[in-house]
Structure formats: structure tokens, C-alpha cells
Design a protein around this motif. Sequence first.
Motif: not given
Lengths: 330, 330
Positions: B306-330
Motif C-alpha cells: 500500500v502507498e499512502g496513509p492507511v486508516c485503521v478503524v478502531l471499531s469499539g471500546g466496550n470492555v469490562d474494566l473490573d476484570a484484568p485485560p487479556p494480556w494480564v495473567k489473572a
Amino acid sequence: MDGPATAPLPLTRESVQRAHEVISSHVHRTPLLSSSSLSHDTGTTLLFKAENMNRSGSFKIRGAAYSVACLTDEERARGVVTQSSGNHAAALALIARDNNLAAHIVSPRTAPPAKLAAVRAYGGDLTLCDASIESREAALAEVQQRTGACYVPPSDAVNTILAQGTVFLEAEEQAKEGGWGGLGAIIAPVGGAGLLGGIAVAARGTGVRVFGAEPAGADDCVRGLADGRRLTDFTPNTIADGLLTPVGANNWPIVQQDVEKVLTVTDGEIIDAQRLLWQRLKTVVEPSGAVAFALARSQKFRDLGVEGPVCVVLSGGNVDLDAPPPWVKA
Amino acid sequence: MDGPATAPLPLTRESVQRAHEVISSHVHRTPLLSSSSLSHDTGTTLLFKAENMNRSGSFKIRGAAYSVACLTDEERARGVVTQSSGNHAAALALIARDNNLAAHIVSPRTAPPAKLAAVRAYGGDLTLCDASIESREAALAEVQQRTGACYVPPSDAVNTILAQGTVFLEAEEQAKEGGWGGLGAIIAPVGGAGLLGGIAVAARGTGVRVFGAEPAGADDCVRGLADGRRLTDFTPNTIADGLLTPVGANNWPIVQQDVEKVLTVTDGEIIDAQRLLWQRLKTVVEPSGAVAFALARSQKFRDLGVEGPVCVVLSGGNVDLDAPPPWVKA
């Protein structure tokens, strides 16, 4: 300390505008976010200036960019040095890398690991020291003597104050562009008060009311204003690790003259505000970055009777994402 | 299912533009974010369309807003109903609240708790059912019969597709305003493909290359394209809980004709991408919202030249903030 030799500009709105012209190609024009639900909940139209989304994760990039832009060629050749436990260190390391300058950073071993990691990631030369002011000053003096690097202070140099004030100019413009007409007030967090001081200078003559928000566990500014003198001798105790420094000597008279009021919030209020910002605005703020919003949510702020939209400055977003956030019991 | 009676507009760029005029006062013009470090690391100028920061935390607000705007007065009086395990449900509940309409939401009990909580917070009338397609359809039919509410489908109605395509129009404009000139390509995640389909329609004639990113554990679109037929019978297994649905019947021909290529990413790549977005962009994305960025970071994407800027769509942000994120071992 031996600072940049360039004569500082006067602390005026025009000087902030001039700083903005110089730095705008080096920093982000961060978004001004809105949330109908948060505005509804607080009964105020809130606009969030997302400086946590600026380069290096905080507004400190503005002061660093302007300080480096004001260096002479001879000073640039010597590189830069600073002493900081956090966001200023990362910002200066990043701006130095942009400019191919050496960046020497003195930080206490107790600084947040995520912030030290950022300094290293940006190629900063990190010197760790003890947390006491004596140890930090001794380490800074040693590095400065060894390298000859030019000192770029975190919050109290005139150029730094002017650059941090550019946050206000952008928020003012963006509030108009976004159809909100203008601002009724702006709230910024208070540590060394470079951000609050710069904003207060930039807001002169605009009619926008300027407020500071300070953690109750580092309330030197509120107590100092009550006493009529700048307090420097206190032991802070707050989760807001970016706001531990006393108000700087250059910032002090600005805060006294140009800031309408500084109010405190508790650590509990800061954590609640931080969680709400992650959840509703989908924006990662650090505790210090949530302090202004914590105040905006409080009854004591509502009692001030601000009319018109309130700009809440989200000052930084550098947190350790591998640790649970403070609202989650470990 | 009994959908809105309004005659659907043709699937053209002009219809997307018309949808944009209708919805723009009801949804955010979300920021187009940049990051010099992420662009440097990937060797591509990346621009992130932060739909996770849209109202209700995802791009789904666009389709919900347009669908409701297209209802007749008689339909509005009956309220709306949908069946969704997540972001569409929350979006429709919020838009219904804006318009003082009843919103009946059918969701499987297995839906992410944070997403169900959002539906309730927006005043939606929630009916829980089992996760099987049969159970979901039976519950939807029952609620629809009982309430007479008008069905607003999550991703495959023509008006929904047009509205999701407005993401492209904004990104295109913002890339020009921001001084990047224009876009070389855009990457959107693929579930039901309303977002990807709408973007592909909006991009017709612009020369911008359109790519889809699909979780390897829900790769019905990639396999279907290879087979030349739409797959609907598969059991997804991925962390990207917003992308479990098969590509819809209306979206299918658009994806076949107007999307250059759809490529898969693994759950490991999705989690790495999600963490990087939180850390560097300071933006809270859910796993599904990080899928397009996971692809943008991959060698197979770089190989597309691809030539030129690439637009990456971040489609959503609804996560459970009271649980550890998936990269953190529980």
C-alpha cells in the motif's frame, strides 16, 4: 541551575500564541472530547482536552518541544538534561530523539516503572537516584557536569509555562469549531503549576474562568494561597504521582493573580474519576490526569456557578498496563 | 423479520453522504488519531479512526441513529427491538433514549456483562435468552409480537450499511484536514460486515484500497470468498466477541465486489494489538476493535504494498474494566 541562554519571553497571551506557532508541528493538536452522559451526570457541558493522547502521553511534550526549539546551536550540541520522575522525562527524551540530541534523564528509583520504561524506549540516558531532593539534585549536578548538557526544567521555566499554555489556545479554538461557542471555565491539575500557570496566562482577557484542581494529599498550593506564601516543605501522599512537586517560583505569582480558585479532591474521588474516563470516554488517563475531572464532578465545583462549557484538562495517560488499575482489588 | 417500512436507499457513495447529513448531529465525529511511534514501527503512516470513542462506545451508533431517523411516526410510536450480544444493543438503546422511544433488546446470557450493563444504563428493556440461534430468534419473535416494536437489525439492513459507511467519509476528510493529503487504504474488521460493506460503498471511485480484517477463529468471510459462497454454518472461537456473526446477505456481494482482500489475524495478534493501542494511543479498545490494527502490523499486510496513509478503524471500546485485560495473567 544553568538553563537555556535564550532570553525568556514575557508571560503574555501573545507569547503563548508565539509558542504555539513554534511547537505545533512537533506536538499533537489533541482532541477535545465530549460526552453527553458525563455532561448529563454533572449537569455541566464538559469538554475534555485529551492531553493524555499527546505525544509521549502527556502535555509535557509541549514544554519540552518549546524548550528545545529555543536552544542555540551550541546548546543543542551539548544535549539536554533534566530531573523528573515521570512525564517530563519521557517528553524530553522523545523531543531530543526527534532532534537527534542526547537526553540525560535523572529519575528517582521510586518513579513509576512504566514512566522509566518510556524514557528508555525513547532512547534517553537514564540515571537513577534516591527519592530525596538532595539525592536528586546531586545526581543532576553530577550528570550536568560530566556531560555539559543544557538543563531543561520540568515546569517552572518561562518558556515551559508559555508552551503549556498552548493547551488553552487549542481548547478555545476547538470549542468554537465544535459548535459549543466558547468556554465558560477551564480546570487544570496542579503540581508545579506550569500547566495551570500557562493556561491562566493564555486566558487573560478572555473572560474564561480558570480553576486549579489539587490532590488533597499534595495540597501545598491551596494551603499556600490561604497563607499568602509559597510552601515548599511538605511530604506529599497521593496516588497522583505527577502532582507531587510544589508550585514553582515563577508559577506562584501567576496562580495568585490569574487563577480564580484552587480546590482539592481526595484520592478516592480521583480513582472514581479515572475509572469513569476509561469507561465512558474510552481514554486511558493516569491518576494525575483525572484530577481535574474529579473536581468537575464535585458539589463544591457546581457551587461556583460556572456558566457555559467547562474544559477539563486530562493531563496525562502513562500508567502501568500490566498492573491492575487502582479501582480493581489486587 | 419486519423491518423499517421506509424504502431503502441505493447502495451508493451519494447515499452514504446523505446518511451522513442525517446522523451527524446524533453521533460524534470521532478523532482521527496518529502516532509517530506506531507508524515508525510498522513502516506505514497509520491513522486511527477512533470509533471506540463514539457515543455508546462503538461505530454501531451510526447505524442505530440512521435506522431510527428513517422510521415513520407510526413506527416510532411502536418502539424498536433488536437482537444483539453487544454493541448494537447498547447503541440502539442510547439512540432510543435520545428519541424517547422504547427499546427492547434480546441478548444471550453469555454476552459480555459490560455490554449488558450498558444496555441497562441506557434504559433498554433487556430480555435474556440462550446463546443458540434458535433461542435468540424465538425470544426476538416473542418480544416483537408482544410489543409490536419495529425491528432494527444489527448489520445487514441497507440503511445500516449506508450509515456505517460514514466512517469512511469522515476519515477521508480528516486525513485531508490533518495534512496527510488523503488515504492509500482503509482496514475495517469483519463480523456481519456492515462496517466493511458501508466503507467499501463509500470508497467507490476514490481509489482508496479497502481491506477487511477477520479473526482466524471466525474466518467465515475469508473461507467464503475462497469458496465463492457465503458461509453461515460455523462455530466461532475467538476473543473478538463483536465479530462472531457471519457476513450478512446484503453485505456479501459488496464484500465480493468492492473489497480488495480480507485477511485473518490470530487471537494472540489481536491481544498484542489491543495492548499497544491502550499503551501508545491511550485509547481503550475491545479485542474486536483491535483486529484491524493487528492486520496493519502484519507482514502479510506490508506485502500488499500500500502507498499512502492507511486508516485503521478502531471499531469499539466496550470492555469490562473490573476484570484484568487479556494480556494480564489473572
